[in-house]
Scaffold this motif. Structure first.
Motif, mmCIF file in Angstrom:
data_model
loop_
_atom_site.group_PDB
_atom_site.id
_atom_site.type_symbol
_atom_site.label_atom_id
_atom_site.label_comp_id
_atom_site.label_asym_id
_atom_site.label_seq_id
_atom_site.Cartn_x
_atom_site.Cartn_y
_atom_site.Cartn_z
ATOM 1 N N PHE A 10 17.624 98.613 71.833
ATOM 2 C CA PHE A 10 17.322 99.606 70.807
ATOM 3 C C PHE A 10 15.973 99.366 70.126
ATOM 4 C CE2 PHE A 10 21.875 99.811 71.374
ATOM 5 C CZ PHE A 10 22.106 101.182 71.447
ATOM 6 N N SER A 11 15.134 98.531 70.696
ATOM 7 C CA SER A 11 13.789 98.323 70.162
ATOM 8 C C SER A 11 12.857 99.423 70.660
ATOM 9 C CB SER A 11 13.250 96.961 70.597
ATOM 10 O OG SER A 11 13.066 96.937 72.004
ATOM 11 N N GLN A 12 11.653 99.467 70.104
ATOM 12 C CA GLN A 12 10.678 100.466 70.538
ATOM 13 C C GLN A 12 10.280 100.238 71.989
ATOM 14 O OE1 GLN A 12 9.391 103.223 68.511
ATOM 15 N NE2 GLN A 12 9.135 103.726 70.666
ATOM 16 N N THR A 13 10.090 98.968 72.368
ATOM 17 C CA THR A 13 9.699 98.697 73.753
ATOM 18 C C THR A 13 10.820 99.049 74.730
ATOM 19 O OG1 THR A 13 10.350 96.365 73.487
ATOM 20 C CG2 THR A 13 8.019 96.901 73.183
ATOM 21 N N ALA A 14 12.073 98.920 74.291
ATOM 22 C CA ALA A 14 13.194 99.337 75.146
ATOM 23 C C ALA A 14 13.161 100.842 75.363
ATOM 24 C CB ALA A 14 14.522 98.909 74.530
ATOM 25 N N ASN A 15 12.810 101.592 74.331
ATOM 26 C CA ASN A 15 12.667 103.047 74.481
ATOM 27 C C ASN A 15 11.531 103.399 75.429
ATOM 28 O OD1 ASN A 15 14.665 104.450 72.776
ATOM 29 N ND2 ASN A 15 13.732 103.304 71.108
ATOM 30 N N TYR A 16 10.437 102.635 75.357
ATOM 31 C CA TYR A 16 9.344 102.854 76.310
ATOM 32 C C TYR A 16 9.839 102.649 77.742
ATOM 33 C CZ TYR A 16 6.139 102.328 72.291
ATOM 34 O OH TYR A 16 5.471 102.470 71.086
ATOM 35 N N ALA A 17 10.623 101.603 77.932
ATOM 36 C CA ALA A 17 11.149 101.302 79.262
ATOM 37 C C ALA A 17 12.080 102.412 79.747
ATOM 38 C CB ALA A 17 11.888 99.958 79.250
ATOM 39 N N LEU A 18 12.935 102.901 78.873
ATOM 40 C CA LEU A 18 13.852 103.982 79.256
ATOM 41 C C LEU A 18 13.086 105.247 79.617
ATOM 42 C CD1 LEU A 18 16.644 105.190 79.615
ATOM 43 C CD2 LEU A 18 16.739 105.574 77.127
ATOM 44 N N ASN A 19 12.067 105.576 78.838
ATOM 45 C CA ASN A 19 11.257 106.760 79.138
ATOM 46 C C ASN A 19 10.562 106.621 80.493
ATOM 47 O OD1 ASN A 19 11.983 107.869 76.686
ATOM 48 N ND2 ASN A 19 10.120 107.216 75.634
ATOM 49 N N PHE A 20 10.086 105.413 80.787
ATOM 50 C CA PHE A 20 9.428 105.185 82.069
ATOM 51 C C PHE A 20 10.437 105.320 83.208
ATOM 52 C CE2 PHE A 20 7.947 102.615 85.599
ATOM 53 C CZ PHE A 20 6.607 102.973 85.699
ATOM 54 N N ALA A 21 11.610 104.725 83.035
ATOM 55 C CA ALA A 21 12.635 104.767 84.084
ATOM 56 C C ALA A 21 13.069 106.191 84.386
ATOM 57 C CB ALA A 21 13.835 103.925 83.671
ATOM 58 N N THR A 22 13.317 106.980 83.361
ATOM 59 C CA THR A 22 13.720 108.370 83.590
ATOM 60 C C THR A 22 12.558 109.188 84.138
ATOM 61 O OG1 THR A 22 13.270 108.890 81.246
ATOM 62 C CG2 THR A 22 15.534 108.307 81.851
ATOM 63 N N GLY A 23 11.320 108.787 83.804
ATOM 64 C CA GLY A 23 10.148 109.480 84.342
ATOM 65 C C GLY A 23 10.003 109.319 85.845
ATOM 66 N N LEU A 24 10.623 108.293 86.399
ATOM 67 C CA LEU A 24 10.584 108.092 87.852
ATOM 68 C C LEU A 24 11.314 109.203 88.595
ATOM 69 C CD1 LEU A 24 11.264 104.244 87.987
ATOM 70 C CD2 LEU A 24 9.123 105.375 88.583
ATOM 71 N N SER A 25 12.102 109.996 87.891
ATOM 72 C CA SER A 25 12.851 111.092 88.531
ATOM 73 C C SER A 25 11.914 112.145 89.128
ATOM 74 C CB SER A 25 13.790 111.758 87.520
ATOM 75 O OG SER A 25 13.040 112.342 86.463
ATOM 76 N N SER A 26 10.667 112.190 88.637
ATOM 77 C CA SER A 26 9.709 113.142 89.203
ATOM 78 C C SER A 26 9.376 112.786 90.649
ATOM 79 C CB SER A 26 8.433 113.172 88.364
ATOM 80 O OG SER A 26 7.837 111.885 88.308
ATOM 81 N N ASN A 27 9.506 111.501 90.993
ATOM 82 C CA ASN A 27 9.282 111.043 92.363
ATOM 83 C C ASN A 27 10.590 110.850 93.128
ATOM 84 O OD1 ASN A 27 7.117 109.647 90.427
ATOM 85 N ND2 ASN A 27 6.126 110.125 92.368
#
Length: 284
Positions: A10-27
């Motif tokens: 639940f940290s800010q960096t964890a949110n960055y990681a989640l956003n990046f992981a879900t962003g992989l769905s474009s590929n």
């Protein structure tokens, strides 16, 4: 189905990681992201053991606080799942109790994800020498690739990747992993050897190994570079800065115990000190 694990605190960096992981769905439209939260179980001893005249907190108060925390985290995780219900890809959440690193490790062993994406604040000073971070421990031990994220990072903008190596290991497994990154991000790759005073060799020797690796595995769109620096860690980070890379890719031997304390790990040092995302993969 490509399984991506996001250890989440639940940290800010964890949110960055989640956003990046879900962003992989474009590929990868068939991606499945698991958000894993580990709650440390409370310790029975009170604060009185810390000295300074502080009284011990009764155990039942710890238990009440812990139960309230568990319920609050369940609601937060459910909210994360619900925020992705309209997406084509799947996001699920899981909460477990216990040691953070042990919980993450057991989940990795049981579920065998294809990729781990973790937020990292880095570690320095005494923490880096004695304890290290949970991210660093996962990088050292995970069987699959790990991407560490420190800031908001858009997948669509990952166009320059630095792969730092000595290129003495020309295994098909490593080459295939690197090709996979290249295909996912459609990126320009820099293959770089860092030359240091303590491990000097001529540019010709280094360039010949890079070219042999690239030719053997039929890499395309590659730039071969030799970079001089005082240490491999600083050279990798400096070179990535100089070319304004979007990602640093490295392999690690995953040393543990006394051997790790004696030799350290270049990959872990780069993960700790680089401001850029770092992809690591543990080789045997």
């Amino acid at each position: 189905m490509i399984k991506v694990l996001v250890p989440f605190d639940f940290s800010q960096t964890a949110n960055y990681a989640l956003n990046f992981a879900t962003g992989l769905s474009s590929n990868y439209p068939n991606i499945e992201v698991t958000v894993l939260h580990v709650i440390e179980t409370p310790v029975a001893t009170g604060m009185g053991t810390m000295g300074g005249g502080l009284e011990s907190i009764p155990e039942f108060e710890n238990q009440i606080f812990f139960m309230e925390l568990v319920e609050a985290r369940k609601k937060q995780l459910k909210k994360i799942e619900e925020s992705y219900t309209e997406e084509a890809f799947k996001v699920k959440t899981k909460m477990i109790l216990g040691s953070v690193f042990k919980g993450i490790s057991e989940y990795i062993n049981d579920q065998d994800p294809d990729l781990i994406v973790m937020g990292s604040k880095g570690a320095s000073g005494l923490e880096e020498v004695i304890v290290g971070s949970n991210t660093e421990k996962v990088v050292r031990n995970a069987k699959c690739p790990v991407i560490t994220i420190k800031a908001e990072t858009e997948v669509s903008k990952m166009k320059k990747v630095v792969f730092a190596s000595d290129f003495r290991d020309s295994s098909d497994e490593i080459a295939n992993r690197i090709k996979r990154i290249q295909s996912v991000f459609d990126a320009q790759f820099y293959f770089v050897v860092v030359n240091t005073p303590g491990n000097f060799e001529t540019t010709r020797e280094s360039m010949n190994r890079i070219r042999a690796f690239a030719q053997k595995h039929r890499f395309e769109n590659i730039k071969a570079e030799v970079y001089n620096s005082l240490s491999e860690e600083s050279g990798i980070i400096e070179f990535a800065d100089d070319v304004d890379a979007d990602l640093i890719a490295m392999t690690t031997h995953g040393r543990t115990g006394l051997l790790h304390l004696i030799t350290g790990s270049i990959a872990e040092d780069v993960v700790n000190h680089s401001k850029r995302p770092v992809w690591t993969y543990k080789t045997k």
